[in-house]
Design an enzyme around this catalytic site. Structure first.
Site, PDB file in Angstrom:
ATOM      1  N   ASP A  17      54.435  -7.909  -0.708  1.00  0.00           N
ATOM      2  CA  ASP A  17      55.695  -7.340  -1.402  1.00  0.00           C
ATOM      3  C   ASP A  17      55.992  -5.922  -0.987  1.00  0.00           C
ATOM      4  O   ASP A  17      54.876  -5.295  -0.823  1.00  0.00           O
ATOM      5  CB  ASP A  17      55.604  -7.813  -2.837  1.00  0.00           C
ATOM      6  CG  ASP A  17      56.671  -7.309  -3.748  1.00  0.00           C
ATOM      7  OD1 ASP A  17      57.936  -7.347  -2.968  1.00  0.00           O
ATOM      8  OD2 ASP A  17      56.855  -7.138  -4.738  1.00  0.00           O
ATOM      9  N   GLY A  18      57.178  -5.481  -1.037  1.00  0.00           N
ATOM     10  CA  GLY A  18      57.449  -4.226  -0.767  1.00  0.00           C
ATOM     11  C   GLY A  18      58.000  -3.476   0.573  1.00  0.00           C
ATOM     12  O   GLY A  18      58.017  -2.451   0.698  1.00  0.00           O
ATOM     13  N   GLY A  20      61.101  -3.729   1.617  1.00  0.00           N
ATOM     14  CA  GLY A  20      62.292  -3.151   1.485  1.00  0.00           C
ATOM     15  C   GLY A  20      62.176  -1.729   1.029  1.00  0.00           C
ATOM     16  O   GLY A  20      62.672  -0.680   1.390  1.00  0.00           O
ATOM     17  N   TRP A  22      59.519   0.185   1.267  1.00  0.00           N
ATOM     18  CA  TRP A  22      58.769   0.774   2.335  1.00  0.00           C
ATOM     19  C   TRP A  22      59.821   1.305   3.238  1.00  0.00           C
ATOM     20  O   TRP A  22      59.799   2.735   3.589  1.00  0.00           O
ATOM     21  CB  TRP A  22      57.839  -0.025   2.930  1.00  0.00           C
ATOM     22  CG  TRP A  22      56.932   0.645   4.104  1.00  0.00           C
ATOM     23  CD1 TRP A  22      55.575   1.322   3.986  1.00  0.00           C
ATOM     24  CD2 TRP A  22      57.467   0.865   5.455  1.00  0.00           C
ATOM     25  NE1 TRP A  22      55.372   1.875   5.247  1.00  0.00           N
ATOM     26  CE2 TRP A  22      56.424   1.680   6.319  1.00  0.00           C
ATOM     27  CE3 TRP A  22      58.334   0.666   6.287  1.00  0.00           C
ATOM     28  CZ2 TRP A  22      56.288   1.766   7.593  1.00  0.00           C
ATOM     29  CZ3 TRP A  22      58.520   0.973   7.591  1.00  0.00           C
ATOM     30  CH2 TRP A  22      57.344   1.785   8.025  1.00  0.00           C
ATOM     31  N   HIS A  34      60.408  -5.071   7.290  1.00  0.00           N
ATOM     32  CA  HIS A  34      59.927  -6.419   7.560  1.00  0.00           C
ATOM     33  C   HIS A  34      59.281  -6.347   8.855  1.00  0.00           C
ATOM     34  O   HIS A  34      58.238  -6.880   9.002  1.00  0.00           O
ATOM     35  CB  HIS A  34      61.082  -7.549   7.541  1.00  0.00           C
ATOM     36  CG  HIS A  34      61.795  -7.832   6.118  1.00  0.00           C
ATOM     37  ND1 HIS A  34      60.966  -7.779   5.049  1.00  0.00           N
ATOM     38  CD2 HIS A  34      62.972  -7.838   6.015  1.00  0.00           C
ATOM     39  CE1 HIS A  34      61.742  -7.855   4.086  1.00  0.00           C
ATOM     40  NE2 HIS A  34      62.899  -8.117   4.355  1.00  0.00           N
ATOM     41  N   ASN A  65      64.226 -16.884  -1.222  1.00  0.00           N
ATOM     42  CA  ASN A  65      64.665 -15.866  -0.165  1.00  0.00           C
ATOM     43  C   ASN A  65      66.016 -16.278   0.616  1.00  0.00           C
ATOM     44  O   ASN A  65      66.503 -15.524   1.250  1.00  0.00           O
ATOM     45  CB  ASN A  65      63.670 -15.508   0.646  1.00  0.00           C
ATOM     46  CG  ASN A  65      62.703 -14.777  -0.005  1.00  0.00           C
ATOM     47  OD1 ASN A  65      61.454 -14.630   0.513  1.00  0.00           O
ATOM     48  ND2 ASN A  65      62.886 -13.996  -1.070  1.00  0.00           N
ATOM     49  N   TRP A  66      66.430 -17.577   0.628  1.00  0.00           N
ATOM     50  CA  TRP A  66      67.486 -17.915   1.382  1.00  0.00           C
ATOM     51  C   TRP A  66      68.799 -17.342   0.769  1.00  0.00           C
ATOM     52  O   TRP A  66      70.031 -17.203   1.485  1.00  0.00           O
ATOM     53  CB  TRP A  66      67.827 -19.457   1.370  1.00  0.00           C
ATOM     54  CG  TRP A  66      66.531 -20.384   2.048  1.00  0.00           C
ATOM     55  CD1 TRP A  66      65.665 -21.205   1.635  1.00  0.00           C
ATOM     56  CD2 TRP A  66      66.357 -20.329   3.284  1.00  0.00           C
ATOM     57  NE1 TRP A  66      64.814 -21.592   2.491  1.00  0.00           N
ATOM     58  CE2 TRP A  66      65.128 -21.109   3.555  1.00  0.00           C
ATOM     59  CE3 TRP A  66      66.969 -19.611   4.622  1.00  0.00           C
ATOM     60  CZ2 TRP A  66      64.510 -21.535   4.875  1.00  0.00           C
ATOM     61  CZ3 TRP A  66      66.349 -19.956   5.727  1.00  0.00           C
ATOM     62  CH2 TRP A  66      65.365 -20.833   5.891  1.00  0.00           C
ATOM     63  N   ARG A 185      48.447  -9.377  -4.679  1.00  0.00           N
ATOM     64  CA  ARG A 185      50.028  -9.219  -4.471  1.00  0.00           C
ATOM     65  C   ARG A 185      50.054  -7.509  -4.336  1.00  0.00           C
ATOM     66  O   ARG A 185      49.444  -6.604  -5.354  1.00  0.00           O
ATOM     67  CB  ARG A 185      50.675  -9.272  -5.767  1.00  0.00           C
ATOM     68  CG  ARG A 185      52.141  -8.927  -5.829  1.00  0.00           C
ATOM     69  CD  ARG A 185      53.026  -9.685  -6.740  1.00  0.00           C
ATOM     70  NE  ARG A 185      54.545  -9.501  -6.656  1.00  0.00           N
ATOM     71  CZ  ARG A 185      55.365 -10.412  -6.793  1.00  0.00           C
ATOM     72  NH1 ARG A 185      55.520 -11.363  -7.205  1.00  0.00           N
ATOM     73  NH2 ARG A 185      56.678  -9.769  -6.308  1.00  0.00           N
ATOM     74  N   SER A 193      55.872 -15.217  -9.029  1.00  0.00           N
ATOM     75  CA  SER A 193      56.950 -15.513  -8.088  1.00  0.00           C
ATOM     76  C   SER A 193      57.102 -16.856  -7.488  1.00  0.00           C
ATOM     77  O   SER A 193      57.306 -16.874  -6.658  1.00  0.00           O
ATOM     78  CB  SER A 193      57.104 -14.263  -7.198  1.00  0.00           C
ATOM     79  OG  SER A 193      57.461 -12.942  -7.788  1.00  0.00           O
TER      80      SER A 193
HETATM   81  C1  FPP Z   1      58.733  -9.091   0.329  1.00  0.00           C
HETATM   82  O1  FPP Z   1      59.400  -7.416   0.420  1.00  0.00           O
HETATM   83  C2  FPP Z   1      58.513  -9.704   1.456  1.00  0.00           C
HETATM   84  C3  FPP Z   1      59.167 -10.473   2.234  1.00  0.00           C
HETATM   85  C4  FPP Z   1      60.196 -11.230   1.496  1.00  0.00           C
HETATM   86  C5  FPP Z   1      58.835 -11.037   3.300  1.00  0.00           C
HETATM   87  C6  FPP Z   1      57.421 -10.967   3.969  1.00  0.00           C
HETATM   88  C7  FPP Z   1      57.427 -11.010   5.393  1.00  0.00           C
HETATM   89  C8  FPP Z   1      56.661 -10.168   6.281  1.00  0.00           C
HETATM   90  C9  FPP Z   1      55.567  -9.443   5.940  1.00  0.00           C
HETATM   91  C10 FPP Z   1      57.114 -10.156   7.633  1.00  0.00           C
HETATM   92  C11 FPP Z   1      57.111 -11.583   8.535  1.00  0.00           C
HETATM   93  C12 FPP Z   1      55.969 -12.414   8.080  1.00  0.00           C
HETATM   94  C13 FPP Z   1      55.126 -12.863   9.219  1.00  0.00           C
HETATM   95  C14 FPP Z   1      54.131 -13.983   8.909  1.00  0.00           C
HETATM   96  C15 FPP Z   1      55.442 -12.735  10.601  1.00  0.00           C
HETATM   97  P1  FPP Z   1      60.670  -7.250   0.003  1.00  0.00           P
HETATM   98  O2  FPP Z   1      61.767  -7.358   1.064  1.00  0.00           O
HETATM   99  O3  FPP Z   1      60.843  -8.309  -1.064  1.00  0.00           O
HETATM  100  O4  FPP Z   1      60.291  -5.828  -0.734  1.00  0.00           O
HETATM  101  P2  FPP Z   1      61.005  -4.977  -1.619  1.00  0.00           P
HETATM  102  O5  FPP Z   1      60.747  -5.746  -3.067  1.00  0.00           O
HETATM  103  O6  FPP Z   1      60.603  -3.812  -1.685  1.00  0.00           O
HETATM  104  O7  FPP Z   1      62.503  -4.953  -1.522  1.00  0.00           O
END
Ligand code: FPP
Length: 240
Positions: A17-18, A20, A22, A34, A65-66, A185, A193
């Protein structure tokens, strides 16, 4: 140097997580977060294999996530395809088997093809399993398992009284995997989640405040060390 537990946890599962946040901290688009997150995956896979973890499950994309914007979904699927192509060599060299769990039918054809190709190419590797949870939701998995049991009951192949824990576990997408010993996490959130709810029954939970792209091998070692310091009682007064 962090003290690592011996033996290491058999199955480590990670809620990455995180990404976004970052990106936001750097004034970048979420997609860049990502991208950085995908890079972090390589380091953690490598470290997990080094320390002798047997199963590493990464929550890459949830069934929920869709609902994210189309462009973000496309970026995440693109990163998965890129990962499957670029990291094939790493997985073969390190004898790592790649697998996906989740709702395969919802995954776009190109991403599913890349993942299934890698599954086939690595199916005989035995040192570690890298499991990517893709369009994964634990409630969805439990609904699927329940339907499968109900079908067998309706067809007269299964006595409802014979449904026990093992019968439910045998219908889950993780049916041939051990339960996670440690769930990590990142980014400080205290939630599961919809991740491995059934399987997490006795897992140790570890929350790291770092955002996923900043979670490196040293951070992974810290999580393992914390795991090593815990006493697991499984509801009894000693180990199961
Ligand atoms: C959560 O961060 C992360 C995800 C929804 C996607 C995880 C994907 C990757 C690490 C990259 C692709 C994976 C592989 C295996 C190649 P968030 O977007 O929810 O972050 P936020 O909570 O800070 O908005």
């Amino acid at each position: 140097m962090t003290d690592l537990p011996a033996p290491p946890p058999t199955h480590v599962a990670v809620i990455m997580d995180g990404n976004g946040r970052w990106a936001a901290q750097r004034g970048l688009p979420r997609t860049e977060g990502h991208r950085a997150g995908a890079k972090a995956v390589r380091a953690i896979v490598t470290r997990a294999r080094e320390v002798g973890v047997r199963v590493l499950t990464l929550y890459a994309f949830s069934a929920q996530n869709w609902r994210r914007p189309t462009a973000e979904v496309a970026e995440l699927m693109g990163l998965l395809i890129e990962f499957c192509r670029k990291e094939r060599r790493l997985l073969q060299d390190k004898d790592i088997r790649f697998r996906i769990i989740g709702e395969r039918a919802r995954v776009p054809a190109a991403a599913l093809k890349a993942a299934e190709l890698l599954e086939r190419a690595t199916r005989d590797n035995g040192s570690m399993q890298l499991v990517i949870a893709l369009s994964y939701g634990s409630r969805e998995e439990l609904v699927d398992a329940t339907r499968s049991l109900a079908r067998d009951v309706a067809a007269g192949r299964l006595d409802p009284g014979a449904i026990d824990e093992a019968a439910v576990a045998s219908r889950l997408w993780t049916h041939d995997l051990p339960d996670p010993d440690l769930i990590i996490r990142t980014s400080g959130e205290l939630r599961l989640s919809n991740f491995l709810l059934w399987q997490a029954a006795y897992a140790e939970l570890y929350v790291d405040s770092r955002l996923w792209p900043d979670f490196d091998a040293a951070a992974f070692d810290e999580a393992l060390a914390s795991f090593g310091s815990r006493e697991r009682r499984y509801g009894g007064i000693g180990p199961a």
